[in-house]
Design a protein around this motif. Structure first.
Motif, PDB file in Angstrom:
ATOM      1  N   TYR A 200       0.832  -1.204   0.000  1.00  0.00           N
ATOM      2  CA  TYR A 200       0.000   0.000   0.000  1.00  0.00           C
ATOM      3  C   TYR A 200       0.865   1.253   0.000  1.00  0.00           C
ATOM      4  CZ  TYR A 200      -3.338  -3.445   1.884  1.00  0.00           C
ATOM      5  OH  TYR A 200      -4.116  -4.557   2.100  1.00  0.00           O
ATOM      6  N   ASP A 201       1.910   1.241   0.824  1.00  0.00           N
ATOM      7  CA  ASP A 201       2.760   2.418   0.954  1.00  0.00           C
ATOM      8  C   ASP A 201       3.490   2.720  -0.344  1.00  0.00           C
ATOM      9  OD1 ASP A 201       3.684   4.414   2.945  1.00  0.00           O
ATOM     10  OD2 ASP A 201       5.660   3.588   2.470  1.00  0.00           O
ATOM     11  N   ARG A 202       3.868   1.671  -1.069  1.00  0.00           N
ATOM     12  CA  ARG A 202       4.544   1.858  -2.357  1.00  0.00           C
ATOM     13  C   ARG A 202       3.633   2.604  -3.334  1.00  0.00           C
ATOM     14  NH1 ARG A 202       5.254  -3.149  -3.212  1.00  0.00           N
ATOM     15  NH2 ARG A 202       7.044  -3.268  -1.808  1.00  0.00           N
ATOM     16  N   ILE A 203       2.375   2.247  -3.341  1.00  0.00           N
ATOM     17  CA  ILE A 203       1.415   2.940  -4.202  1.00  0.00           C
ATOM     18  C   ILE A 203       1.197   4.365  -3.712  1.00  0.00           C
ATOM     19  CG2 ILE A 203      -0.967   2.967  -5.035  1.00  0.00           C
ATOM     20  CD1 ILE A 203      -0.974  -0.112  -4.637  1.00  0.00           C
ATOM     21  N   ALA A 204       1.036   4.530  -2.392  1.00  0.00           N
ATOM     22  CA  ALA A 204       0.741   5.840  -1.818  1.00  0.00           C
ATOM     23  C   ALA A 204       1.848   6.844  -2.079  1.00  0.00           C
ATOM     24  CB  ALA A 204       0.495   5.711  -0.316  1.00  0.00           C
ATOM     25  N   ARG A 205       3.100   6.372  -2.172  1.00  0.00           N
ATOM     26  CA  ARG A 205       4.238   7.277  -2.334  1.00  0.00           C
ATOM     27  C   ARG A 205       4.677   7.420  -3.796  1.00  0.00           C
ATOM     28  NH1 ARG A 205       6.167   8.644   2.600  1.00  0.00           N
ATOM     29  NH2 ARG A 205       5.605   7.298   4.358  1.00  0.00           N
TER      30      ARG A 205
ATOM     31  N   VAL B  96      -3.020  12.185  -6.635  1.00  0.00           N
ATOM     32  CA  VAL B  96      -3.496  11.581  -5.396  1.00  0.00           C
ATOM     33  C   VAL B  96      -4.770  10.767  -5.590  1.00  0.00           C
ATOM     34  CG1 VAL B  96      -4.759  13.679  -4.684  1.00  0.00           C
ATOM     35  CG2 VAL B  96      -4.052  11.996  -2.973  1.00  0.00           C
ATOM     36  N   GLU B  97      -5.688  11.236  -6.423  1.00  0.00           N
ATOM     37  CA  GLU B  97      -6.920  10.478  -6.614  1.00  0.00           C
ATOM     38  C   GLU B  97      -6.640   9.138  -7.285  1.00  0.00           C
ATOM     39  OE1 GLU B  97     -11.299  11.002  -8.737  1.00  0.00           O
ATOM     40  OE2 GLU B  97     -10.176  12.782  -8.091  1.00  0.00           O
ATOM     41  N   ARG B  98      -5.679   9.109  -8.200  1.00  0.00           N
ATOM     42  CA  ARG B  98      -5.332   7.857  -8.863  1.00  0.00           C
ATOM     43  C   ARG B  98      -4.662   6.892  -7.885  1.00  0.00           C
ATOM     44  NH1 ARG B  98      -2.206   8.659 -14.314  1.00  0.00           N
ATOM     45  NH2 ARG B  98      -4.137   9.829 -14.671  1.00  0.00           N
ATOM     46  N   ARG B  99      -3.849   7.437  -6.976  1.00  0.00           N
ATOM     47  CA  ARG B  99      -3.222   6.587  -5.960  1.00  0.00           C
ATOM     48  C   ARG B  99      -4.272   5.981  -5.041  1.00  0.00           C
ATOM     49  NH1 ARG B  99       0.543  10.463  -3.132  1.00  0.00           N
ATOM     50  NH2 ARG B  99      -0.167  12.045  -4.601  1.00  0.00           N
ATOM     51  N   MET B 100      -5.235   6.799  -4.640  1.00  0.00           N
ATOM     52  CA  MET B 100      -6.324   6.284  -3.802  1.00  0.00           C
ATOM     53  C   MET B 100      -7.066   5.149  -4.507  1.00  0.00           C
ATOM     54  SD  MET B 100      -8.157   9.511  -1.961  1.00  0.00           S
ATOM     55  CE  MET B 100      -7.480  10.256  -0.480  1.00  0.00           C
TER      56      MET B 100
ATOM     57  N   GLU C  25      -8.392  -0.592  -5.142  1.00  0.00           N
ATOM     58  CA  GLU C  25      -8.445  -1.794  -5.991  1.00  0.00           C
ATOM     59  C   GLU C  25      -7.581  -2.910  -5.419  1.00  0.00           C
ATOM     60  OE1 GLU C  25      -7.328  -0.235  -9.769  1.00  0.00           O
ATOM     61  OE2 GLU C  25      -9.322   0.598 -10.195  1.00  0.00           O
ATOM     62  N   GLN C  26      -6.414  -2.552  -4.866  1.00  0.00           N
ATOM     63  CA  GLN C  26      -5.531  -3.544  -4.258  1.00  0.00           C
ATOM     64  C   GLN C  26      -6.204  -4.191  -3.039  1.00  0.00           C
ATOM     65  OE1 GLN C  26      -2.564  -4.683  -5.152  1.00  0.00           O
ATOM     66  NE2 GLN C  26      -1.932  -5.770  -3.309  1.00  0.00           N
ATOM     67  N   VAL C  27      -6.778  -3.363  -2.168  1.00  0.00           N
ATOM     68  CA  VAL C  27      -7.437  -3.892  -0.970  1.00  0.00           C
ATOM     69  C   VAL C  27      -8.630  -4.760  -1.360  1.00  0.00           C
ATOM     70  CG1 VAL C  27      -8.666  -3.311   1.149  1.00  0.00           C
ATOM     71  CG2 VAL C  27      -6.671  -1.966   0.467  1.00  0.00           C
TER      72      VAL C  27
ATOM     73  N   TRP D  36      -3.684   6.447   4.834  1.00  0.00           N
ATOM     74  CA  TRP D  36      -4.910   7.081   4.335  1.00  0.00           C
ATOM     75  C   TRP D  36      -4.999   8.538   4.784  1.00  0.00           C
ATOM     76  CZ3 TRP D  36      -7.581   5.847   0.386  1.00  0.00           C
ATOM     77  CH2 TRP D  36      -7.770   4.515   0.008  1.00  0.00           C
ATOM     78  N   GLY D  37      -4.575   8.799   6.004  1.00  0.00           N
ATOM     79  CA  GLY D  37      -4.604  10.177   6.496  1.00  0.00           C
ATOM     80  C   GLY D  37      -3.728  11.112   5.677  1.00  0.00           C
ATOM     81  N   ARG D  38      -2.551  10.614   5.271  1.00  0.00           N
ATOM     82  CA  ARG D  38      -1.666  11.443   4.449  1.00  0.00           C
ATOM     83  C   ARG D  38      -2.279  11.714   3.077  1.00  0.00           C
ATOM     84  NH1 ARG D  38       2.007   7.953   6.915  1.00  0.00           N
ATOM     85  NH2 ARG D  38       2.157   6.626   5.068  1.00  0.00           N
ATOM     86  N   LEU D  39      -2.894  10.702   2.492  1.00  0.00           N
ATOM     87  CA  LEU D  39      -3.531  10.888   1.185  1.00  0.00           C
ATOM     88  C   LEU D  39      -4.700  11.867   1.282  1.00  0.00           C
ATOM     89  CD1 LEU D  39      -3.544   7.186  -0.077  1.00  0.00           C
ATOM     90  CD2 LEU D  39      -2.117   9.053  -0.946  1.00  0.00           C
TER      91      LEU D  39
END
Length: 214
Positions: free
Chosen positions: A90-95, A100-104, A109-111, A152-155
């Protein structure tokens, strides 16, 4: 089954694999932990024993106990390593550098792939059940949630910088709850309870983006 990347420094007390013996030790540790994860996913924590894992791994019980003297130590190590692998994904995707919307959307989708996968879903539900009875599992779950909600909070903060820390945490909790809350419905196979994967991903994304941007 979730691939595990073994933390050599944690398991071996060294940052380098300097000798063939150390490399052999790490390889055996990884094989034992992967087998432990398989047994936990397939049979649940109630049927999880050192003898069972040793038999599945094709090693003598005494050999396994050399690395993991107790059931608790093996369970704790396997759970921590598995949780870490989920959160690292998850963190790899988030960073990443995507908007940001695409990362979310990618994390959602991963979860969803994981909660819809029987093996992943069973692992997560078994871990939650174990945390109700075992302190070490509860600690691992709390740490996992801390990292997951922090991501999630950072995103959410990127999407909506005007929110204070408490608002970000609350919205992160609501997003996580709707994702994890799907698991009991999927596990019991309630007919018609869950739509197709694309419709589900779209609905979750709409809610998550709305919570983040409002």
């Amino acid at each position: 089954m979730k691939p595990l990347t073994i933390d050599s420094a944690t398991l071996m007390g060294s940052h380098e694999l300097a000798t063939p013996q150390q490399r052999k030790r790490e390889s055996r540790l990884q094989a034992i932990l992967e087998t432990a994860q398989l047994v936990f996913r397939r049979d649940g924590y109630a049927a999880f024993t050192l003898r069972h894992v040793a038999a599945e791994a094709g090693v003598q019980l005494g050999t396994l106990q050399h690395y993991f003297p107790s059931r608790e130590l093996l369970l704790r190590t396997m759970i921590v390593q598995t949780i870490r692998s989920y959160n690292e994904d998850y963190d790899r995707i988030a960073r990443s550098e995507a908007p940001v919307e695409r990362r979310m959307q990618a994390i959602i989708e991963q979860v969803l792939r994981e909660v819809q996968d029987e093996s992943d879903r069973t692992f997560l539900l078994e871990m939650s059940a174990l945390a109700c009875h075992e302190h070490f599992a509860a600690e691992a779950l709390v740490e996992s949630h801390r990292q997951y909600l922090g991501m999630w909070g950072r995103l959410i903060g990127e999407m909506n910088p005007g929110l204070n820390a408490d608002e970000r945490r609350m919205r992160a909790l609501l997003i996580a709850a709707q994702l994890e809350g799907l698991m009991p419905f999927l596990q019991v196979g309630t007919p018609g309870a869950v739509p197709d994967s694309k419709a589900l991903a779209h609905a979750v994304r709409v809610v998550a983006i709305s919570l983040s941007s409002a």
